[in-house]
Design an enzyme around this catalytic site. Structure first.
Site: not given
Length: 327
Positions: A52, A54-55, A103, A108, A217
């Site tokens: 995702g 945002g990391h 991860k 995922d 998250h």
């Protein structure tokens, strides 16, 4: 909510466009996709990762010589789709196979496995290394078992070095599984991340409160309490990680990772405390890394990763030169 964005629906597309346009000498964006790939096509096993958005800088910031061949981005805190992962595999494959670094989150795992099946039908051989370095919480709302967090970056680095030096797909799979077992991570949060589409923090902490073990998250950790001095926070995380090893490793690498909203000043203070605590335990630190590598948007907090570096070859891999945006 205050964010430097245009429309929330366009965040990922505009971020990837800006990223690829900023570093055209190193990377490119595959047309009509969410895939960032390196420009060179050296003959080796390809390394593909993602997750995702945002990391950032994970994972596209680690695409380049000596690390990833390609990275694929999903929506914010959402796994990329199998078809996007398949595109990344096709772009990265040099005929030597593709190693997927994933991860440990349910979405995922499922999507990367589906992409692996799709790529196999196209004649691309692949293996998967699942990273589950977060020892804070098991069987969270997003994962079966332990979560995969900042230690993933060290896996990119170690396997990227091995791939560049000619390791086979099977050898990389074995090395990856071995390295994952040597790493342990715990994070803490002072303030939750704000997902732009939601417009408010994912959870609430009082002004004088922290949470240990929070996920990248915003998943729940294992304890909340009043904020303490950095040394006491470092003591909490260090002691839990060492206890999980059972027998203290003689040599370790230390990664202090910012979660997105924590100044480097505070990260260096925290690292200083960790190093002093390890010295008191007669543990030699032979590798250090501080900075924002696996973030959670604007979350305030840090994570601590220790990796057993008794094996000198792993240390050498961590210290090798790379050509990426963010290492």
């Amino acid at each position: 909510m205050k964010k430097i964005i245009n429309k929330t629906d366009d965040i990922i597309e505009e971020m990837l466009s800006g990223l690829s346009a900023s570093y055209p000498q190193l990377i490119h964006r595959v047309e009509d996709s969410r895939v960032i790939a390196k420009n060179d096509h050296k003959k080796q096993v390809a390394l593909v990762s993602g997750g995702g958005s945002g990391h950032e800088p994970s994972h596209a910031g680690f695409v380049g010589d000596g690390m990833l061949s390609a990275a694929v981005a999903g929506d914010v805190f959402t796994s990329p789709t199998p078809d996007q992962i398949q595109i990344a595999m096709h772009e990265a494959d040099q005929g030597e196979g593709v190693l997927l670094i994933v991860k440990n989150y349910t979405g995922d795992n499922l999507n990367f496995e589906m992409a692996q099946d799709l790529a196999e039908m196209d004649g691309i051989q692949s293996e998967i290394v699942v990273v589950d370095d977060d020892i804070a919480v098991e069987d969270s709302e997003f994962t079966a078992g332990k979560r995969g967090v900042a230690g993933t970056i060290l896996v990119h680095k170690i396997l990227g070095d091995a791939a560049r030096n000619g390791a086979s797909l099977d050898e990389l799979k074995q090395l990856g599984d071995k390295v994952v077992k040597k790493m342990k991570t715990i994070g803490l949060a002072l303030r939750a991340a704000t997902v732009p589409e939601v417009g408010k923090p994912g959870f609430e902490l009082a002004e004088d409160e922290i949470e240990y073990g929070v996920g990248i998250h915003g998943e729940a950790g294992y304890r909340r309490e009043k904020i303490k001095p950095s040394r006491e926070l470092a003591q909490e995380l260090t002691s839990k990680i060492l206890a999980d090893y059972g027998t203290n490793p003689k040599k370790v690498g230390v990664l202090v990772n910012g979660m997105g909203g924590t100044p480097l000043m505070e990260q260096f203070i925290f690292m200083n405390d960790v190093l002093n605590l390890l010295k008191e335990q007669d543990i030699e630190v032979t590798f250090h890394k501080v900075g924002n590598y696996m973030t959670s948007l604007d979350m305030e907090g840090v994570s601590l990763t220790l990796i057993d570096l008794t094996d000198e070859s792993i240390k050498e891999a961590l210290e090798s030169e790379v050509t990426t945006i963010s290492w």
